[in-house]
Enzyme design. Structure first.
Site, mmCIF file in Angstrom:
data_model
loop_
_atom_site.group_PDB
_atom_site.id
_atom_site.type_symbol
_atom_site.label_atom_id
_atom_site.label_comp_id
_atom_site.label_asym_id
_atom_site.label_seq_id
_atom_site.Cartn_x
_atom_site.Cartn_y
_atom_site.Cartn_z
ATOM 1 N N ASP A 95 0.836 -1.194 0.000
ATOM 2 C CA ASP A 95 0.000 0.000 0.000
ATOM 3 C C ASP A 95 0.875 1.248 0.000
ATOM 4 O O ASP A 95 2.074 1.208 0.272
ATOM 5 C CB ASP A 95 -0.983 -0.019 1.173
ATOM 6 C CG ASP A 95 -0.291 0.093 2.520
ATOM 7 O OD1 ASP A 95 0.295 1.153 2.797
ATOM 8 O OD2 ASP A 95 -0.342 -0.882 3.297
ATOM 9 N N MET A 96 0.253 2.357 -0.312
ATOM 10 C CA MET A 96 0.977 3.608 -0.531
ATOM 11 C C MET A 96 1.828 4.010 0.668
ATOM 12 O O MET A 96 2.913 4.578 0.512
ATOM 13 C CB MET A 96 -0.017 4.712 -0.882
ATOM 14 C CG MET A 96 0.615 6.016 -1.341
ATOM 15 S SD MET A 96 -0.654 7.156 -1.943
ATOM 16 C CE MET A 96 0.372 8.550 -2.417
#
Length: 229
Positions: A95-96
């Site tokens: 994820d970011m």
């Protein structure tokens, strides 16, 4: 040859020096001979080398960078950090807000192997979380947790360090559900503050700094493919 997974760089040089490599019908004897993989015919020990060069890359994905191949908002992608002309794809995602080891390749068969649950490649994360999990929370993590519409597989967890308000944990899972580590930590009451993936199977980040990348070597490619060395 090394990038195609034929042999290690040193072994490839030995094959060339022994006269076992031909380019467009001409035997070459010195490493470094220029070729166009998509145009030239390359024969190694009597076998034609596939013209589709397979690329295998490890990168330390920085926080704030997307793992997705496309983004309609113009945000930075991990693919933007690897200046290779061949189109690559991420093997799974981070994820970011998560930093760490991410593999990129154009080898669809390997991508399927690494992302299929039956192969159970262990992924190791180091996470800083709020509070300090007690034994019951750790055992719940180890036995699997109900998250949304699924129950996670058993996972390993151990406390590396405890401060007044936070703990540093090592967590090992073989699944790859979206934001799984974050959801598992939240479910036991200790949300993630910072998260980094440091290993996939036997592959580790080593000295790669955020944003840095390298090609996988022959032994690493062989290991991921499950082939005997």
């Amino acid at each position: 040859m090394a990038q195609c997974g034929v042999a290690s760089r040193r072994k490839s040089e030995e094959l060339i020096q022994k006269g076992l490599v031909m380019v467009n019908g001409i035997t070459i004897h010195e490493p470094g001979f220029p070729v166009e993989p998509e145009q030239d015919e390359i024969i190694v020990a009597g076998t034609r080398l596939s013209t589709a060069v397979k690329i295998y890359v490890m990168i330390n994905k920085p926080k704030g960078v997307l793992s997705t191949s496309e983004d309609t908002h113009g945000r930075q992608r991990v693919l933007d950090l690897v200046p290779i002309k061949e189109r690559l794809y991420t093997v799974g995602r981070l994820d970011m807000d998560t930093e760490g080891l991410l593999l990129l390749t154009n080898d669809g068969d390997l991508t399927f192997r690494l992302t299929h649950p039956s192969h159970e490649f262990i992924k190791i994360y180091i996470g800083l979380v709020k509070g300090c999990p007690d034994n019951s929370s750790l055992e719940a993590f180890r036995h699997g947790i109900d998250i949304e519409d699924y129950h996670t597989a058993p996972a390993a967890i151990k406390v590396l360090k405890v401060d007044r308000q936070t703990s540093l944990l090592e967590m090992r899972i073989h699944e790859g559900k979206k934001r799984q580590i974050r959801k598992m930590c939240a479910a036991i009451g200790h949300p993630v503050i910072d998260l980094k993936r440091v290993a996939v199977g036997e592959l580790t980040l080593g000295n790669l700094k955020p944003g840095e990348w390298r090609y996988l070597n022959h032994d690493e490619i062989t290991y991921l493919k499950g082939e005997k060395q």
